[in-house]
Design a protein around this motif. Sequence first.
Motif, short mmCIF file in Angstrom:
data_model
loop_
_atom_site.label_atom_id
_atom_site.label_comp_id
_atom_site.label_asym_id
_atom_site.label_seq_id
_atom_site.Cartn_x
_atom_site.Cartn_y
_atom_site.Cartn_z
N ALA A 197 19.11 25.62 67.27
CA ALA A 197 19.86 25.29 66.02
C ALA A 197 19.58 26.46 65.05
N ASN A 198 20.60 27.05 64.18
CA ASN A 198 20.39 28.24 63.46
C ASN A 198 21.22 28.31 62.19
N ASP A 199 21.69 27.15 61.68
CA ASP A 199 22.66 27.11 60.54
C ASP A 199 21.70 27.38 59.34
N ASP A 200 22.22 27.37 57.72
CA ASP A 200 21.55 27.54 56.70
C ASP A 200 20.44 26.68 56.39
N SER A 201 20.58 25.37 57.11
CA SER A 201 19.57 24.29 56.69
C SER A 201 18.23 24.73 57.65
N VAL A 202 18.33 25.46 58.72
CA VAL A 202 17.28 25.79 59.72
C VAL A 202 16.59 26.79 58.88
N VAL A 203 17.36 27.94 58.46
CA VAL A 203 17.01 29.04 57.84
C VAL A 203 16.12 28.72 56.56
N GLU A 204 16.53 27.91 55.83
CA GLU A 204 16.00 27.48 54.71
C GLU A 204 14.80 26.75 54.87
N ARG A 205 14.78 25.93 55.90
CA ARG A 205 13.35 25.33 56.03
C ARG A 205 12.41 26.38 56.67
N LEU A 206 12.80 27.27 57.18
CA LEU A 206 11.86 28.32 57.72
C LEU A 206 11.37 29.39 56.64
N ILE A 207 12.14 29.42 55.67
CA ILE A 207 11.77 30.04 54.49
C ILE A 207 10.72 29.14 53.76
N TRP A 208 10.81 27.92 53.72
CA TRP A 208 9.84 27.00 52.87
C TRP A 208 8.60 27.02 53.87
N MET A 209 8.74 26.99 54.94
CA MET A 209 7.59 26.99 55.71
C MET A 209 6.52 28.28 55.62
N ARG A 210 7.47 29.46 55.33
CA ARG A 210 6.94 30.87 55.21
C ARG A 210 6.13 30.89 53.68
N ASP A 211 6.88 30.43 52.66
CA ASP A 211 6.56 30.39 51.35
C ASP A 211 5.65 29.26 50.89
N VAL A 212 5.60 28.21 51.39
CA VAL A 212 4.71 26.96 50.95
C VAL A 212 3.95 26.48 51.96
N LEU A 213 4.60 25.79 53.03
CA LEU A 213 3.81 25.30 54.10
C LEU A 213 2.56 26.15 54.53
N GLY A 214 2.87 27.32 55.10
CA GLY A 214 2.01 28.20 55.70
C GLY A 214 0.93 28.50 54.97
N PRO A 215 1.34 29.01 53.38
CA PRO A 215 0.12 29.40 52.74
C PRO A 215 -0.79 28.08 52.32
N ILE A 216 -0.23 27.16 52.08
CA ILE A 216 -1.18 26.16 51.90
C ILE A 216 -2.13 25.72 53.10
#
Length: 475
Positions: A197-216
């Motif tokens: 899957a690769n729609d906007d919701s998928v990319v938005e989740r990846l961005i949140w994982m990069r900017d919030v989940l991963g750093p925490i």
Amino acid sequence: MSKINELFTSKINVINVGIELFKDDILAQNASATHLEWSPPGGGKPEIIAALNKIDKAELAEKIEAANRLAVEKIVNSQPVLIGFDQAINVVPGMTKKTILHAGPPITWEDMNGPMKGAVMGALVFEGLAKDLEEAAKVAASGDITFSPCHEHNAVGSMAGVTSASMFMHIVENKTYGNIAYTNLSEQMAKILRMGANDDSVVERLIWMRDVLGPILRDAMKLKKDGIDLRLMLAQALHMGDECHNRNNAGTSLLIQALTPYILETDYPVEQKRAVFDFVASSDYFSGPTWMACCKCALDAAHGIEYSTVVTTMARNGVEFGVRISGMPGNTWFTGPAQKVIGPMFAGYKPEDSGLDIGDSAITETYGIGGFAMATAPAIVALVGGTVDEAIGYSRKMKEITTTENQNITIPLLNFMGIPTGIDIRKVIQSGILPIINTAIAHKEAGIGMIGAGITNPPMEAFEKALITISEKWA
């Protein structure tokens, strides 16, 4: 004479070897029959029998046995410990801003199937290397992107396995032997990149994982100086009803329990911490990739042992199934066609909608969990199909093609038998028994995602190629 009379008057118990239909005829006449699964070694193929005979010669056979003992000793004695999280560009060997790692053996953009192409395009948009999916397809085909198997970078990836530079990775260190393995974070079980899957919701989740989940997660693990002993946690999870490939209820609970105090100690806003906990609670799959890195870390320690016929990698790219064996140097792959996955489909989908078997997650079976440990998780049959008796039977059957039992991780239902460990290509070919794998099913087209789960096997062809090669090289 009396003995002959008894033969005709007593109840007959028959052991049937060969064609199973004969057993059915015996049962129809109210006799008892047990079917013995048997096939001639190597399927009766002359070239396979010749290869088996070559490596069975005394001197070579002794070298193989000694090498295999060493290989499984390293697998069993490995102590994988989660020591941190960081972005792939910072930790994964060979990663660049224009590198895309993928599951399975090597494959080109042109040959990728729908789910993998979909995941690649989504990753290129996520990385800012393309403004939309249309441009992403052009970039992928341009030759500017380096495609490479996760396994060739000390990493593993679920399903399509697509891993790009800014994705956060688990960092797992083998405290016994010093090697390190990586895998990216779970996107959970929504419409996700790893399923194509690769729609906007998928990319938005990846961005949140990069900017919030991963750093925490990164900063939380910096506070846990001694890391998290994954082998111990894996053993606990199996005793609590997981098999740690497709059922991760216990494993995820144990992992987030270990991480929580350190997440709370980080300086991030409460709402971001709450979002992390909500994300983990959205699916039990959060720990799935963790176990993949754990298994990869142990198996890599056993790779590169001369004369060993132990399998250290089973991986699929949706087109080919690839295996690597310990005794063959570096990134030597033996491949055959990817197989269908047979199991329950989600509502609205049919078997013909399925893509072929895909993903590096069979690293769990290569280690001895997942399909090999289904006796620990009979509830898994609700997801992948089959019966509880079959699930238990798989764990017993895998003992026939493995070298030892790993007593660090046991199966309570089978009298605390250690998980079957150290797949030996000779035993696979001699017995005709293929490793069992339970796995998800992705739609064959890009952009749709997971549509079911089930059971599959590697192609025998991959093991036969390995056997012929080693018989020519070593004999």
